[in-house]
Scaffold this active site. Sequence first.
Site, PDB file in Angstrom:
ATOM      1  N   GLU A   2     -10.533  -9.767   3.359  1.00 28.13           N
ATOM      2  CA  GLU A   2      -9.256  -9.419   3.990  1.00 28.13           C
ATOM      3  C   GLU A   2      -9.539  -9.333   5.483  1.00 28.13           C
ATOM      4  OE1 GLU A   2      -7.172  -5.955   2.467  1.00 28.13           O
ATOM      5  OE2 GLU A   2      -6.162  -5.702   4.408  1.00 28.13           O
ATOM      6  N   ARG A  24      -9.665   7.934  -0.907  1.00 23.57           N
ATOM      7  CA  ARG A  24     -10.622   8.348   0.120  1.00 23.57           C
ATOM      8  C   ARG A  24     -11.520   9.454  -0.390  1.00 23.57           C
ATOM      9  NH1 ARG A  24     -10.367   7.567   5.541  1.00 23.57           N
ATOM     10  NH2 ARG A  24      -8.926   5.945   6.209  1.00 23.57           N
ATOM     11  N   HIS A  35      -3.375  -4.988   7.910  1.00 20.41           N
ATOM     12  CA  HIS A  35      -3.519  -3.847   8.807  1.00 20.41           C
ATOM     13  C   HIS A  35      -2.614  -4.004  10.019  1.00 20.41           C
ATOM     14  CE1 HIS A  35      -5.144  -0.210  10.473  1.00 20.41           C
ATOM     15  NE2 HIS A  35      -5.813  -0.043   9.335  1.00 20.41           N
ATOM     16  N   ASN A  48       0.851  -1.191   0.000  1.00 17.57           N
ATOM     17  CA  ASN A  48       0.000   0.000   0.000  1.00 17.57           C
ATOM     18  C   ASN A  48       0.895   1.252   0.000  1.00 17.57           C
ATOM     19  OD1 ASN A  48      -1.434   2.265   1.058  1.00 17.57           O
ATOM     20  ND2 ASN A  48      -3.048   0.906   1.755  1.00 17.57           N
ATOM     21  N   GLU A  66      -8.599   0.268  -2.731  1.00 15.87           N
ATOM     22  CA  GLU A  66      -9.379   0.251  -1.488  1.00 15.87           C
ATOM     23  C   GLU A  66     -10.392   1.369  -1.587  1.00 15.87           C
ATOM     24  OE1 GLU A  66      -7.823   0.714   2.558  1.00 15.87           O
ATOM     25  OE2 GLU A  66      -6.241  -0.619   1.892  1.00 15.87           O
ATOM     26  N   HIS A 111      -5.691   3.605  -1.634  1.00 15.51           N
ATOM     27  CA  HIS A 111      -7.012   3.881  -1.060  1.00 15.51           C
ATOM     28  C   HIS A 111      -7.426   5.277  -1.500  1.00 15.51           C
ATOM     29  CE1 HIS A 111      -9.628   3.981   2.884  1.00 15.51           C
ATOM     30  NE2 HIS A 111     -10.312   4.289   1.795  1.00 15.51           N
ATOM     31  N   HIS A 130       0.981   6.137   1.868  1.00 13.12           N
ATOM     32  CA  HIS A 130       1.744   7.067   2.698  1.00 13.12           C
ATOM     33  C   HIS A 130       2.903   7.731   1.970  1.00 13.12           C
ATOM     34  CE1 HIS A 130      -0.905   6.642   5.896  1.00 13.12           C
ATOM     35  NE2 HIS A 130      -0.668   5.363   6.105  1.00 13.12           N
ATOM     36  N   THR A 165      -8.120   3.197   8.450  1.00 14.81           N
ATOM     37  CA  THR A 165      -9.333   2.391   8.563  1.00 14.81           C
ATOM     38  C   THR A 165      -9.355   1.756   9.959  1.00 14.81           C
ATOM     39  OG1 THR A 165      -8.957   1.870   6.243  1.00 14.81           O
ATOM     40  CG2 THR A 165     -10.667   0.616   7.379  1.00 14.81           C
ATOM     41  N   ARG A 200      -7.302  12.662   0.865  1.00  9.36           N
ATOM     42  CA  ARG A 200      -6.239  13.188   1.734  1.00  9.36           C
ATOM     43  C   ARG A 200      -4.839  12.715   1.340  1.00  9.36           C
ATOM     44  NH1 ARG A 200      -7.307   9.845   7.264  1.00  9.36           N
ATOM     45  NH2 ARG A 200      -9.375  10.689   7.014  1.00  9.36           N
TER      46      ARG A 200
HETATM   47  N1  PXP Z   1      -5.711  -3.260   4.514  1.00  7.32           N
HETATM   48  C1  PXP Z   1      -6.650  -2.312   4.648  1.00  7.32           C
HETATM   49  C2  PXP Z   1      -8.055  -2.670   4.329  1.00  7.32           C
HETATM   50  C3  PXP Z   1      -6.319  -1.005   5.055  1.00  7.32           C
HETATM   51  O1  PXP Z   1      -7.272  -0.071   5.195  1.00  7.32           O
HETATM   52  C4  PXP Z   1      -4.980  -0.700   5.288  1.00  7.32           C
HETATM   53  C5  PXP Z   1      -4.583   0.704   5.661  1.00  7.32           C
HETATM   54  O2  PXP Z   1      -4.762   1.540   4.577  1.00  7.32           O
HETATM   55  C6  PXP Z   1      -4.022  -1.712   5.132  1.00  7.32           C
HETATM   56  C7  PXP Z   1      -4.414  -2.990   4.775  1.00  7.32           C
HETATM   57  C8  PXP Z   1      -2.572  -1.472   5.370  1.00  7.32           C
HETATM   58  O3  PXP Z   1      -2.411  -1.232   6.743  1.00  7.32           O
HETATM   59  P1  PXP Z   1      -1.009  -0.731   7.271  1.00  7.32           P
HETATM   60  O4  PXP Z   1      -0.757   0.607   6.641  1.00  7.32           O
HETATM   61  O5  PXP Z   1      -1.220  -0.648   8.756  1.00  7.32           O
HETATM   62  O6  PXP Z   1      -0.005  -1.758   6.865  1.00  7.32           O
END
Ligand code: PXP
Length: 243
Positions: free
Chosen positions: A151, A45, A190, A7, A70, A43, A10, A101, A49
């Site tokens: 997931e 949003r 997550h 992901n 996402e 993601h 960030h 999330t 953001r």
């Molecule tokens: N899976 C989902 C559904 C999420 O919302 C997120 C955070 O955006 C992640 C995985 C990744 O989580 P993390 O950034 O804590 O690794």
Amino acid sequence: MVLLGVNVDHVATLRQARGGREPDPLMGAALAVLGGADGITVHLREDRRHINDRDLRLMRQLVSVELNLEMAPVKEMVKIALETKPDMATLVPEKRRELTTEGGLDAKGDFKKISDAVRRLKDGGIQVSLFIDPVGVAVEWAAKTGADMVELHTGYYSNARPSARHKELEKVKSSMALAGSAGLMVNAGHGLDYANVAGIAHLPGLRGLYIGHSIVGRAVLVGMKEAVAGMKALINLAAADKK
Ligand code: PXP
């Protein structure tokens, strides 16, 4: 084999801190693929953001591994997904004020909204995953929506004190078995990091892991020496030129 979806939200968060062009999450995605990522997740949003519509559009052109969008199960996002055609969509609950999330979908309470979104996305050729808490009722209702996969939320496991971690791991494990027997493919994600990922990665029946924050955080640190050395070299070169 367990797939790793990276992901890159960030990377975009860092870009948005200055509102400019860098660092570009597209570059982050390209380098993640070079590093062996089996998929890229973004993601989009409602408040844009971090990832924005331009990022998603260009990601679709750039990413040749699995692109996972996402998204909240709302009309605007379903429309964007059908236009952009990611390989898969992961439906998540979304609250404006949350930092990330927070919990899984309420597949029972929001059954109609979620199953409508699942049907529309699948009709558009997009595989659908539901982000749910690792509890039996969530798995059972997720299966009824017609989604291809789930997931399982590993945040509870990741945040648990050492004494409670085993209990949280067992919840993920039994939800995984239940989802598998309901015919769902099973992913998890997550809060996973370099210290806790092994506990989840070895569970049987796992398709893939979706990880963001810890990887982007690590990238900032392991890249620091090289980034500083590059800047120093430029400064030294210019300073030498001045004399
Ligand atoms: N899976 C989902 C559904 C999420 O919302 C997120 C955070 O955006 C992640 C995985 C990744 O989580 P993390 O950034 O804590 O690794």
